[in-house]
Design a protein around this motif. Structure first.
Motif, mmCIF file in Angstrom:
data_model
loop_
_atom_site.group_PDB
_atom_site.id
_atom_site.type_symbol
_atom_site.label_atom_id
_atom_site.label_comp_id
_atom_site.label_asym_id
_atom_site.label_seq_id
_atom_site.Cartn_x
_atom_site.Cartn_y
_atom_site.Cartn_z
ATOM 1 N N ILE A 363 -94.597 -16.179 -45.394
ATOM 2 C CA ILE A 363 -94.786 -17.127 -44.290
ATOM 3 C C ILE A 363 -93.513 -17.931 -44.078
ATOM 4 O O ILE A 363 -93.047 -18.102 -42.949
ATOM 5 C CB ILE A 363 -95.973 -18.071 -44.580
ATOM 6 N N VAL A 364 -92.911 -18.384 -45.181
ATOM 7 C CA VAL A 364 -91.720 -19.221 -45.059
ATOM 8 C C VAL A 364 -90.515 -18.409 -44.603
ATOM 9 O O VAL A 364 -89.825 -18.758 -43.640
ATOM 10 C CB VAL A 364 -91.414 -19.912 -46.408
ATOM 11 N N THR A 367 -90.721 -17.256 -41.091
ATOM 12 C CA THR A 367 -90.517 -18.355 -40.141
ATOM 13 C C THR A 367 -89.024 -18.640 -39.969
ATOM 14 O O THR A 367 -88.566 -18.899 -38.852
ATOM 15 C CB THR A 367 -91.249 -19.612 -40.628
ATOM 16 N N ILE A 368 -88.271 -18.573 -41.070
ATOM 17 C CA ILE A 368 -86.821 -18.761 -40.943
ATOM 18 C C ILE A 368 -86.256 -17.694 -40.004
ATOM 19 O O ILE A 368 -85.484 -17.998 -39.089
ATOM 20 C CB ILE A 368 -86.131 -18.679 -42.323
ATOM 21 N N LEU A 371 -87.346 -18.434 -36.404
ATOM 22 C CA LEU A 371 -86.648 -19.554 -35.765
ATOM 23 C C LEU A 371 -85.202 -19.200 -35.469
ATOM 24 O O LEU A 371 -84.672 -19.559 -34.415
ATOM 25 C CB LEU A 371 -86.715 -20.801 -36.658
#
Lengths: 560, 282
Positions: A363-364, A367-368, A371
């Motif tokens: 998830i992290v 997301t990076i 973005l």
């Protein structure tokens, strides 16, 4: 307990032999064996692509290094990209799909078992032909995985490398299209009674959407490749501006395939994550309908964003603005998915197995990657950052931090089903943290390198401030990742022989594949529990609080 | 946004971790439509703001990119060097591009072979150079100085050594540079250099290169008219010193393999004469 009998297919299952000799594997049309062979194909090319990138990272360790010459370097980075996309990630995801989709929908086989075998062997053949180019005197293709015209024309790439590239990718492309067709028909026709499209596991839904994306995107690539091959072999002029062709046409064709391809490699991982997180959080997936809806939205938008790869081509403000808007719109359904996964964890009772560690950090990391992807939709930022190491960092956060993390989560989750034994959790945890460290060390710094002005696809670079240091650290990270992958292979090898016996349902999971034996018998199911909700095995284990009661009460509420 | 995601993942991971001995299934949450619509609205709002900023910045950087007037500067990408032409003065040079500071220049970029990309981060956007098409961009240096850049689209073997040096000068210094560029290089001094000049014309160098005031006027390789005044050789690869030029002429493929300069197998004396001649062209 009542059970539903799996309907026998109209045509009897083609393979009746249970003997697992080599010849039997090669002649197999069993979806489970083919799924495993897809994964082994991916593994073979993963090792090749990994060796290529380690050589590249050694070359970039200091400024003005002379370890590899420019010719070999350009071949290696071309092959690394082509291999990882077409021969590693694609076969991995299709392989998982081919293995799991019939099991998850309560079917005994794919719709077209022989076509299934054809797809696999085409993919492998294409890959072998591509790699044969190393043995040809002229060497491997060296025009990048994107093979921009006119650099890829016979005038500027006079060795046969690009011809191998065209033929190899056309063959794997055919394999991907037939596999997609097979998945679509399987999901449409072989679902067990009771499993309608509102109760389809998220992974199956995502494979279904992905299959349509493949059906629409790969023919565009294959058409482009055939045109390039005709240009090179028969002296046509599709892409040569000097004689009236267009160099930009190739870019349109390539990215009209290339951007949907990103979602082809992202949606199945979304499906994997949507299976793993609920089971280890002991919560149903949050917002099932929004999750499926956003998947469909992503697939539709995928065809309206390709030109964000071309903002520096000089197509003018109106076109750039339009495709900026399209690219940003994709951020909306993706954002919804990310928050749905997070909210699935909420209120749960989370077991941090290796699979869950990978899923949660997916998830992290994803997301990076997402973005940094948005920063390319912001056109003026793109005008600085495109074709720099910032892009390299971005795609690796999407394909490693996204796709590969999800694949690792999925492998730790389904390995017991596939082999009957669990992977070692102790080695798995070390593997996770080592990979996590190496991955972020390698690629986080590359964002900075890109902003400092390092272009991508250069075999060396001048000794400008910080370039040497950042590249050195990046290389250290790459070798950490390689070490962790070595540990993972060791884990697989030892667990295959000595791993803890898994039993049919080691994770206390909810979807139908866990109702078969581990590994599943040649005929997956004799009988399957009734499907009345998204989680048939939850209903079975919790007769006091089944999901279908909730669904039903909601429906009656709506009807009132 | 990123911190929100990391924060939530870490928080929920710690908060809802399975406690020792816990075996009961937690209360099941399926969905919450209000929350979903909230997420939808929030992400849409963020994208709306991004889109507004994108369009306004885009229009500011790239307004009217091809106005109805001739460009101030034409830059042509070659495998693997840059050709610069100044239409107003007629100056032609290679690789080191001088511009006047404080002036917004209209630059036309083209390519002679494959796709290249012009990128000097401090002076404006990047722009692809596409064979068969002319692209335009605005370039401005607010103060004098040397600005580095690089080709940013993969263009073949020596893409790595296609560096850019833009030298911005105060307008009068720039005008003086332009005048100097239009002068023929100073007459050759000494016997060695004269031998070099003869060699240059005999040894087919003139088939690719141009030196003003001589018969050499080909535009296939870089213009060498004022080579002695440049800072670097080989598009930013080496410092411009007689030693480096000697190494290059000795065996070009060993220095920059793949470059389109063949190895002429010069003798030591020939290389020395050519270096003496070329390094005095300033």
């Amino acid at each position: 307990m009542e059970k539903v009998i799996v309907p026998e297919p109209h045509v009897p299952l083609p393979s009746g032999k249970t003997d697992r000799s080599l010849l039997q594997w090669m002649a197999s049309v069993d979806h489970k064996q083919l799924g495993i062979m897809y994964l082994l194909t991916a593994l073979l090319f993963f090792i090749a692509g990994g060796i290529e990138i380690l050589l590249i990272r050694i070359q970039l360790i200091t400024p003005d290094n002379t370890f590899l010459g420019p010719d070999l370097y350009n071949q290696l980075f071309t092959m690394h990209g082509t291999t990882m996309i077409f021969l590693v990630l694609m076969p991995t995801l299709i392989g998982l799909g081919v293995y799991l989709v019939p099991l998850m929908i309560g079917a005994n086989e794919m719709a077209f078992p022989r076509l299934n075998a054809f797809s696999l062997w085409m993919t492998l053949l294409g890959g072998l032909i591509l790699y044969f180019s190393f043995l040809d005197g002229g060497g491997a293709p060296a025009a990048g995985w994107f093979s921009y015209a006119p650099l890829s024309s016979s005038h500027y790439s006079s060795t046969k490398g690009v011809d191998y590239y065209c033929i190899g990718l056309i063959l794997t492309g055919i394999g991907s299209v037939t596999a997609a067709l097979n998945l679509v028909v399987t999901i449409l026709t072989l679902r067990i009674p009771g499993m309608d499209f509102r109760r389809l596991p998220v992974f199956v839904w995502m494979m279904f959407i992905t299959a349509f994306l493949i059906l629409a995107a790969f023919p565009v690539l294959n058409a482009g490749l055939v045109m390039l091959l005709i240009d090179r072999q028969l002296n046509a002029h599709f892409f040569s501006p000097a004689s009236g062709g267009s160099a930009i046409l190739w870019q349109h064709l390539f990215w009209a395939f290339g951007h949907p391809e990103v979602y082809i490699l992202a949606l199945p991982p979304f499906g994997i994550i949507s299976e793993v997180i609920p089971v280890f959080s002991r919560q149903p997936i949050f917002g099932y309908r929004f999750l499926i809806g956003s998947g469909i939205a992503i697939a539709l938008l995928a065809f309206g964003v390709w030109m964000h790869h071309m903002f520096a081509v000089g197509l003018g403000n109106p076109i750039n603005g339009f495709f900026a808007a399209g690219s940003m719109l994709i951020g909306i359904p993706t954002g919804i998915k990310v928050f749905n996964w997070i909210l699935t964890m909420r209120g749960g009772s989370i077991r941090f197995t290796t699979a869950m560690l990978f899923a949660a950090s997916f998830i992290v990391e994803f997301t990076i990657g997402g973005l940094s992807g948005i920063s390319f939709a912001l056109v003026p930022l793109d005008w600085q950052l495109t074709d720099t190491y910032y892009v390299v960092a971005h795609i690796h956060y999407v394909f490693l931090g996204g796709t590969l993390y999800a694949v690792f989560a999925g492998l730790f989750y389904w390995f017991p089903k596939i082999t009957g034994r669990k992977l070692s959790e102790r080695l798995g945890r070390i593997f996770f943290w080592l990979f996590f460290l190496g991955f972020n060390l390698t690629f986080m710094l590359q964002h900075v390198l890109g902003i400092l002005g390092m272009p991508r696809r250069v075999y060396t670079y001048p000794d400008l401030p910080y370039f040497g240091l950042l590249n050195l650290l990046s290389t250290v990270g790459a070798f950490l990742m390689a070490a962790s992958i070595g540990l993972f292979f060791w884990n697989i090898l030892t667990s295959l022989r000595k791993g803890e016996r898994a039993g049919d349902d080691p994770w206390n999971a909810w979807t139908l594949e866990w109702a078969s034996s581990s590994p599943p018998a040649l005929k997956n199911f004799d009988k399957v529990p009734p499907v009345r909700s998204l989680r048939p095995l939850w209903d079975l284990k919790h007769p006091e609080n089944p999901d279908w009661k909730n669904e039903k009460s909601k429906q009656t509420r709506n009807e009132k | 946004m990123l911190f929100l995601v990391i924060g939530l993942v870490v928080f929920y991971s710690l908060r809802y971790r399975r406690k020792a001995g816990e075996t009961d299934e937690p209360q099941q949450f399926h969905t919450h439509s209000g929350l979903e619509i909230g997420i939808l609205a929030a992400t849409t709002g963020v994208m709306g703001i991004f889109f507004f900023l994108t369009i306004t910045t885009m229009l500011a950087v790239n307004d009217n990119p091809a106005p109805d007037r001739p460009p101030d500067l034409v830059i042509i990408g070659h495998q693997w060097w840059w050709e610069a032409r100044y239409p107003n003065s007629g100056v032609v040079t290679a690789n080191e591009i001088h511009i006047p500071s404080g002036k917004r220049l209209l630059v036309e970029v083209r390519s002679a072979d494959v796709i290249h990309d012009w990128w000097v981060p401090e002076l404006g956007r990047k722009m692809d150079m596409i064979p068969g098409t002319a692209n335009h961009l605005w370039m401005e240096a607010r103060h004098p100085g040397t600005f580095l850049g690089t080709c940013s689209e993969f263009c073949g073997t020596q893409h790595a050594w296609m560096r850019i040096q833009v030298i911005a000068q105060a307008p009068d210094a720039f005008a003086a540079w332009e005048r100097a560029q239009l002068q023929k290089p100073t007459a050759v001094n000494g016997a060695v250099a004269a031998a070099g000049e003869t060699l240059f014309q005999q040894k087919t160098c003139a088939n690719c290169h141009a030196i003003a005031g001589t018969k050499a006027n080909a535009r296939i390789g870089p213009d060498l008219t004022h080579l002695g005044s440049r800072n670097t050789l080989l598009t930013g690869m080496l410092e411009n010193t007689p030693e480096n030029l000697t190494r290059w002429l000795d065996n070009p493929q060993q220095i920059k393999s793949g470059a389109h300069m063949p190895n002429f197998i010069f003798t030591k004396a020939e290389v020395e004469a050519l270096v003496e001649y070329l390094e005095h062209l300033d």
